[in-house]
Design a protein around this motif. Structure first.
Motif, PDB file in Angstrom:
ATOM      1  N   LEU A  59       0.844  -1.191   0.000  1.00 16.74           N
ATOM      2  CA  LEU A  59       0.000   0.000   0.000  1.00 16.74           C
ATOM      3  C   LEU A  59       0.879   1.241   0.000  1.00 16.74           C
ATOM      4  O   LEU A  59       1.913   1.274   0.674  1.00 16.74           O
ATOM      5  CB  LEU A  59      -0.862   0.038   1.271  1.00 16.74           C
ATOM      6  CG  LEU A  59      -2.014  -0.949   1.363  1.00 16.74           C
ATOM      7  CD1 LEU A  59      -2.642  -0.896   2.746  1.00 16.74           C
ATOM      8  CD2 LEU A  59      -3.070  -0.614   0.331  1.00 16.74           C
ATOM      9  N   PRO A  60       0.450   2.264  -0.719  1.00 17.45           N
ATOM     10  CA  PRO A  60       1.174   3.533  -0.610  1.00 17.45           C
ATOM     11  C   PRO A  60       1.085   4.044   0.836  1.00 17.45           C
ATOM     12  O   PRO A  60       0.142   3.731   1.565  1.00 17.45           O
ATOM     13  CB  PRO A  60       0.421   4.458  -1.565  1.00 17.45           C
ATOM     14  CG  PRO A  60      -0.349   3.559  -2.470  1.00 17.45           C
ATOM     15  CD  PRO A  60      -0.619   2.310  -1.697  1.00 17.45           C
ATOM     16  N   ALA A  61       2.046   4.839   1.246  1.00 15.29           N
ATOM     17  CA  ALA A  61       2.135   5.305   2.637  1.00 15.29           C
ATOM     18  C   ALA A  61       0.889   6.074   3.064  1.00 15.29           C
ATOM     19  O   ALA A  61       0.404   5.903   4.188  1.00 15.29           O
ATOM     20  CB  ALA A  61       3.381   6.163   2.822  1.00 15.29           C
ATOM     21  N   ASP A  62       0.344   6.922   2.199  1.00 17.65           N
ATOM     22  CA  ASP A  62      -0.840   7.689   2.589  1.00 17.65           C
ATOM     23  C   ASP A  62      -2.063   6.793   2.769  1.00 17.65           C
ATOM     24  O   ASP A  62      -2.884   7.022   3.655  1.00 17.65           O
ATOM     25  CB  ASP A  62      -1.117   8.835   1.607  1.00 17.65           C
ATOM     26  CG  ASP A  62      -1.289   8.369   0.174  1.00 17.65           C
ATOM     27  OD1 ASP A  62      -0.855   7.247  -0.160  1.00 17.65           O
ATOM     28  OD2 ASP A  62      -1.858   9.148  -0.630  1.00 17.65           O
ATOM     29  N   GLY A 101      -4.069   6.173   6.269  1.00 18.15           N
ATOM     30  CA  GLY A 101      -5.525   6.330   6.332  1.00 18.15           C
ATOM     31  C   GLY A 101      -6.209   5.102   6.903  1.00 18.15           C
ATOM     32  O   GLY A 101      -7.127   5.214   7.725  1.00 18.15           O
ATOM     33  N   ILE A 102      -5.775   3.928   6.483  1.00 18.73           N
ATOM     34  CA  ILE A 102      -6.355   2.683   6.999  1.00 18.73           C
ATOM     35  C   ILE A 102      -6.061   2.555   8.494  1.00 18.73           C
ATOM     36  O   ILE A 102      -6.915   2.136   9.282  1.00 18.73           O
ATOM     37  CB  ILE A 102      -5.832   1.473   6.204  1.00 18.73           C
ATOM     38  CG1 ILE A 102      -6.420   1.493   4.794  1.00 18.73           C
ATOM     39  CG2 ILE A 102      -6.177   0.162   6.903  1.00 18.73           C
ATOM     40  CD1 ILE A 102      -5.824   0.473   3.850  1.00 18.73           C
TER      41      ILE A 102
END
Length: 98
Positions: free
Chosen positions: A55-58, A62-63
């Protein structure tokens, strides 16, 4: 001769009527919430531990925020249920033990 009396200059001989008594409203409140509100929250399974996905860091941040928020709400609900029932929710969710 005409006599004119202004209302502001007149002397009142009588006291104004007393203020009415305050009205007390009694409302019966049901002390125990409905059963569906006293059910402990069920924890979701979550994401699988295996897999090749990055997953991208952002998105990951968010998750993580969503998961922590969901956990905070579940904890708050568990405390509210314990306050009403006197029993703590178990870790698996569902009905309070007892």
């Amino acid at each position: 001769m005409l006599s004119t009396t202004l209302a502001a200059c007149a002397h009142r001989a009588a006291e104004p009527p007393p203020a009415p008594e305050p009205v007390v409203v009694v409302r019966t409140v049901k002390e125990t919430p409905p059963a569906e509100l006293l059910r402990c929250p069920v924890a979701p399974l979550g994401l699988p531990a295996s897999g090749d996905f990055t997953l991208p860091a952002d998105w990951r941040a968010g998750i993580t925020r969503l998961a922590r928020s969901r956990g905070d709400v579940a904890d708050q609900l568990g405390r509210l249920i314990a306050w009403h029932t006197g029993r703590e929710c178990g870790g698996s969710g569902g009905a309070p033990p007892g």
